[in-house]
Write a protein that holds these residues in place. Structure first.
Motif, PDB file in Angstrom:
ATOM      1  N   ILE A 408       0.828  -1.207   0.000  1.00 24.01           N
ATOM      2  CA  ILE A 408       0.000   0.000   0.000  1.00 24.01           C
ATOM      3  C   ILE A 408       0.862   1.256   0.000  1.00 24.01           C
ATOM      4  CG2 ILE A 408      -1.764   1.267   1.283  1.00 24.01           C
ATOM      5  CD1 ILE A 408      -2.768  -1.419   2.323  1.00 24.01           C
ATOM      6  N   ILE A 409       1.938   1.261   0.777  1.00 24.13           N
ATOM      7  CA  ILE A 409       2.866   2.393   0.792  1.00 24.13           C
ATOM      8  C   ILE A 409       4.276   1.877   0.482  1.00 24.13           C
ATOM      9  CG2 ILE A 409       1.476   3.699   2.436  1.00 24.13           C
ATOM     10  CD1 ILE A 409       3.487   2.916   4.603  1.00 24.13           C
ATOM     11  N   TYR A 531      -4.132   6.065   2.613  1.00 24.50           N
ATOM     12  CA  TYR A 531      -3.618   4.793   2.110  1.00 24.50           C
ATOM     13  C   TYR A 531      -4.011   3.720   3.126  1.00 24.50           C
ATOM     14  CZ  TYR A 531      -0.684   7.842  -0.766  1.00 24.50           C
ATOM     15  OH  TYR A 531      -0.235   8.799  -1.638  1.00 24.50           O
ATOM     16  N   GLN A 550      -9.824   4.041   1.712  1.00 19.43           N
ATOM     17  CA  GLN A 550      -8.713   4.437   0.866  1.00 19.43           C
ATOM     18  C   GLN A 550      -9.177   5.361  -0.251  1.00 19.43           C
ATOM     19  OE1 GLN A 550      -5.548   1.673  -0.082  1.00 19.43           O
ATOM     20  NE2 GLN A 550      -5.888   2.008  -2.264  1.00 19.43           N
ATOM     21  N   GLY A 571      -2.681   6.662   7.125  1.00 16.96           N
ATOM     22  CA  GLY A 571      -2.740   5.223   6.905  1.00 16.96           C
ATOM     23  C   GLY A 571      -3.888   4.612   7.674  1.00 16.96           C
ATOM     24  N   ASP A 612      -2.500   3.132  -6.968  1.00 16.26           N
ATOM     25  CA  ASP A 612      -2.116   2.027  -6.100  1.00 16.26           C
ATOM     26  C   ASP A 612      -1.007   1.213  -6.750  1.00 16.26           C
ATOM     27  OD1 ASP A 612      -3.424   0.672  -8.099  1.00 16.26           O
ATOM     28  OD2 ASP A 612      -5.190   0.188  -6.902  1.00 16.26           O
ATOM     29  N   LEU A 618      -6.474   6.281  -7.571  1.00 16.88           N
ATOM     30  CA  LEU A 618      -7.178   6.252  -6.293  1.00 16.88           C
ATOM     31  C   LEU A 618      -8.542   6.912  -6.432  1.00 16.88           C
ATOM     32  CD1 LEU A 618      -4.325   7.207  -3.786  1.00 16.88           C
ATOM     33  CD2 LEU A 618      -5.164   4.920  -4.356  1.00 16.88           C
TER      34      LEU A 618
END
Length: 699
Positions: A408-409, A531, A550, A571, A612, A618
């Motif tokens: 995700i990150i 995220y 998200q 997050g 993503d 997104l």
């Protein structure tokens, strides 16, 4: 042979069972080899008093036939029914003056119940005492001091029992203390009355229900809600008996689990915390007996866990406690905790910079643009000190889940290495205010301890309710149709759901939703990028539901000229929000590689991906019907509200800009004081390294 009038007496609870019963019907104890088989007084039998015949024809002699009187009493031929004890509902013989089960006296009869009682309501004159009942009462009194009371369910077990007959709890080590306490007449009477009162409460009678007596800390726990729920709608005697058996088998952990389930439904966070702190299994599922005891089919179902219930009733704060395990390897030491004086000054500064816009859209907003970043001086510290610092300021579990379990990150090597845009998840409190705390951490580096941001959120929602309600209703309608949920709600239902969203904003500690993030973007006057994980998952990896957090939240109700284009990043991991921040950079030459940026050395630019790991754009939340369209239209909208660019690798990113000179001086001062604590560790580490080098040279 039939079971006409023949029973055997249980050695633990003295309940008289049918000869064919292998276990006691009352306490489920095994039938002893030499069980006493008696004859009911009101049943006529042609067999001997002391000798009966088995089905095989061999005689069975009562072991205590010589000790127990066998006088045929005058009431054996009567057709009177047994009387029910008002405390434990045990059915006693008609002439018994007190209950055989709990030793409580027979209740006072009213004048209409017995012709022998007077109109004054005094106790009825007892008839001739049955020798068998007199023997039972005397026997219970003689063996009372030899019994031991279970500390888990308060059941009185025999002296020879190695564990509790009801709940299998082991025998306590301090039997001598228990026997010594039983010799005290006053305390034994009180304990006996408490146990009898608890048995009566479990039987479903009209008396007030109470929790079973528990030692010290356990007695403070409240299980009245569960017991009350178990008796509703169970008037049938068989159902009451079944519920009583289920309750007798319950242990302390079982009660904590049921209390936590009820706490999720009723919003009691303390009940969930009590169960988790006791070491309870979070993945435990409700059984059929437990669902029957709770007796709320609309809320509980077989196989449900606390996570299922939290998702069903939208308890985000409880999900944070159940599913987010905070790393306990190091004591957390964040800047806001190290500098309490500066933290209070920053809170006052935030409150002073909060203003309300005049006009129709009377939303609150912050006048200062502040972005929190980790200082670049961290890289100058020795590696052991850096590791200690990161353990204390970061949430390792959240970092692992967003990086390793789901990409995700920091999934782009180009962004994380070449462009120095690695994101770090700051440690945050696991409470219902985690969203507000993470927003202030990403901007000012502190928590929303005084609920300044929550108050602004609540007032903005109420003062601009019409504006936000229209956006919310239109978005929810489109969202449900996009997932194939073709339904329409009445206006009253929409109003009820909106009132619930407003109520969450006004309650400290209450979990917040996507609408509140949308309002926070207007208060900050800058975009918010979340995220987060896409699905709720159990400990076994099963998908429980869609998170819907998200995406990108834009302050669409403001004019673009009134807002900043530098976003903040948050997050989301299974009911918990964390601030995602970058580390300052001292103006490396390759800082803007691939983006063709001309920035001075004091400005730190962090590139936040707008796609993503699968290169999908997104989602932009709360768009109107005119703003909805294909990805090209949404990308155009993102470029209007954020400073966007495309890297050499083809990743669409938003630029988050921060500067030490433009940052608030109080935040800079707080970070310097926090970092000084780690700089002082450096000489000790260097000294120990030097000593080791000298030892190596001597060798």
């Amino acid at each position: 042979m039939t079971e006409h009038g023949l029973k055997w007496s249980c050695e633990y609870c003295t309940y008289e069972n049918w000869p064919s019963a292998i276990k006691c019907t009352m306490c489920r104890a095994q039938r002893p080899s030499g069980a006493i088989i008696t004859e009911e007084p009101f049943k006529s039998s042609s067999s001997n008093v002391g000798t009966i015949e088995r089905s095989g024809g061999s005689p069975l002699i009562c072991p205590d036939s010589s000790a127990r009187p066998r006088v045929k009493s005058s009431f054996s031929m009567e057709n009177g029914s047994k009387w029910s004890c008002q405390l434990c509902t045990y059915l006693n013989w008609p002439r018994a003056i007190r209950c055989t089960q709990c030793l409580s006296h027979r209740r006072t009869r009213s004048p209409t119940e017995s012709p022998q009682s007077s109109g004054s309501g005094l106790r009825s004159i007892p008839g001739p005492i049955d020798p068998c009942e007199e023997y039972n009462d005397r026997n219970k009194l003689n063996i009372k001091g030899q019994h031991w009371t279970c500390s888990a369910c308060t059941y009185e077990n025999g002296a020879k029992a190695k564990k509790c007959v009801v709940c299998d709890h082991p025998t306590p080590n301090n039997l001598d203390a228990i026997e010594l306490a039983d010799t005290d007449e006053a305390s034994s009477i009180i304990n006996e009355q408490d146990r009898a009162r608890w048995r009566g409460s479990c039987s479903g009678g009209n008396s007030q229900r109470r929790s079973p007596p528990m030692p010290k800390r356990d007695s403070e726990m409240d299980f009245q809600r569960i017991e009350l729920a178990g008796a509703v709608g169970s008037k049938d005697e068989l159902d009451l008996k079944k519920l009583k058996q289920i309750k007798n088998r319950m242990r302390k952990t079982d009660w904590l689990f049921l209390n936590a389930c009820v706490g999720v439904v009723e919003g009691d966070l303390s009940a969930v915390e009590a169960y988790k702190n006791s070491g309870g299994d979070i993945a435990r599922q409700l059984s059929a007996d437990e669902v029957r005891l709770l007796n709320r089919p609309s809320a509980f179902d077989v196989g449900y866990t606390l996570v299922h219930l939290s998702i069903r009733f939208q308890r985000q704060d409880m999900l944070a406690i159940l599913l987010t395990e905070v790393s306990q390897h190091a004591v957390k030491c964040i800047p806001a905790m190290v500098c309490p004086e500066l933290t209070e000054q920053i809170r006052r500064e935030i409150a002073a910079s909060m203003h309300q816009r005049k006009g129709d859209f009377a939303c609150y907003f912050l006048t200062d643009l502040v972005t929190f970043t980790l200082p670049a001086d961290i890289e100058d510290l020795p590696p052991p000190v850096q590791e200690k610092l990161f353990d204390e300021v970061l949430d390792r579990d959240v970092q692992k889940e967003l990086e390793e379990e789901s990409p995700i990150i920091n999934w782009s090597l180009e962004l994380g290495t070449r462009l120095d845009s690695r994101l770090y998840a700051l440690w945050n409190r696991t409470a219902g205010d985690c969203l507000l705390d993470s927003v202030l951490q990403a901007t000012w580096g502190i928590y929303d301890k005084d609920s300044v941001l929550r108050k602004a959120l609540h007032d903005s929602l109420h003062d601009c309710s019409h504006w936000f309600y229209s956006r919310w209703k239109e978005w929810e309608s489109w969202y449900s149709q996009s997932f194939g949920l073709h339904f329409s709600l009445r206006e009253e239902q929409w109003q009820e759901d909106w009132a619930f969203i407003l109520s969450l904003a006004s309650q400290p500690g209450a979990s917040l939703e996507q609408t509140h993030i949308f309002v926070l973007a207007h208060i900050l006057r800058r975009p918010i990028i979340v995220y987060g994980v896409k699905y709720y998952k159990s400990f076994r990896g099963e998908t429980l539901g869609y998170t819907r957090f998200q995406g990108v939240y834009l302050p669409l109700l403001w004019e673009q000229s009134f807002c900043w284009k530098s976003p903040i990043a948050l997050g989301y991991t299974r009911g918990h929000f964390s601030a995602l921040v970058a580390m300052e950079n001292d103006g490396y030459d390759n800082r803007g590689a691939g983006a063709n940026l001309n920035t001075d050395d004091d400005v730190t630019v962090t590139f936040l991906p707008l796609v993503d790991s699968e290169r999908k754009l997104l989602h932009i939340h709360f768009l109107s019907a005119q703003e909805l369209g294909n990805e090209d239209q949404q990308e155009k909208l993102l470029r209007e509200w954020l400073d966007c660019c495309v890297t050499e690798g083809g990743v669409l990113v938003a630029m988050q800009k921060s500067s030490r000179r433009r940052n608030h001086p109080l935040v800079t001062q707080m970070m310097e004081k926090w970092l000084d604590g780690y700089r002082q560790i450096r000489p000790c580490t260097a000294l120990s390294d030097g000593e080791e080098d000298e030892e190596d040279e001597d060798e």
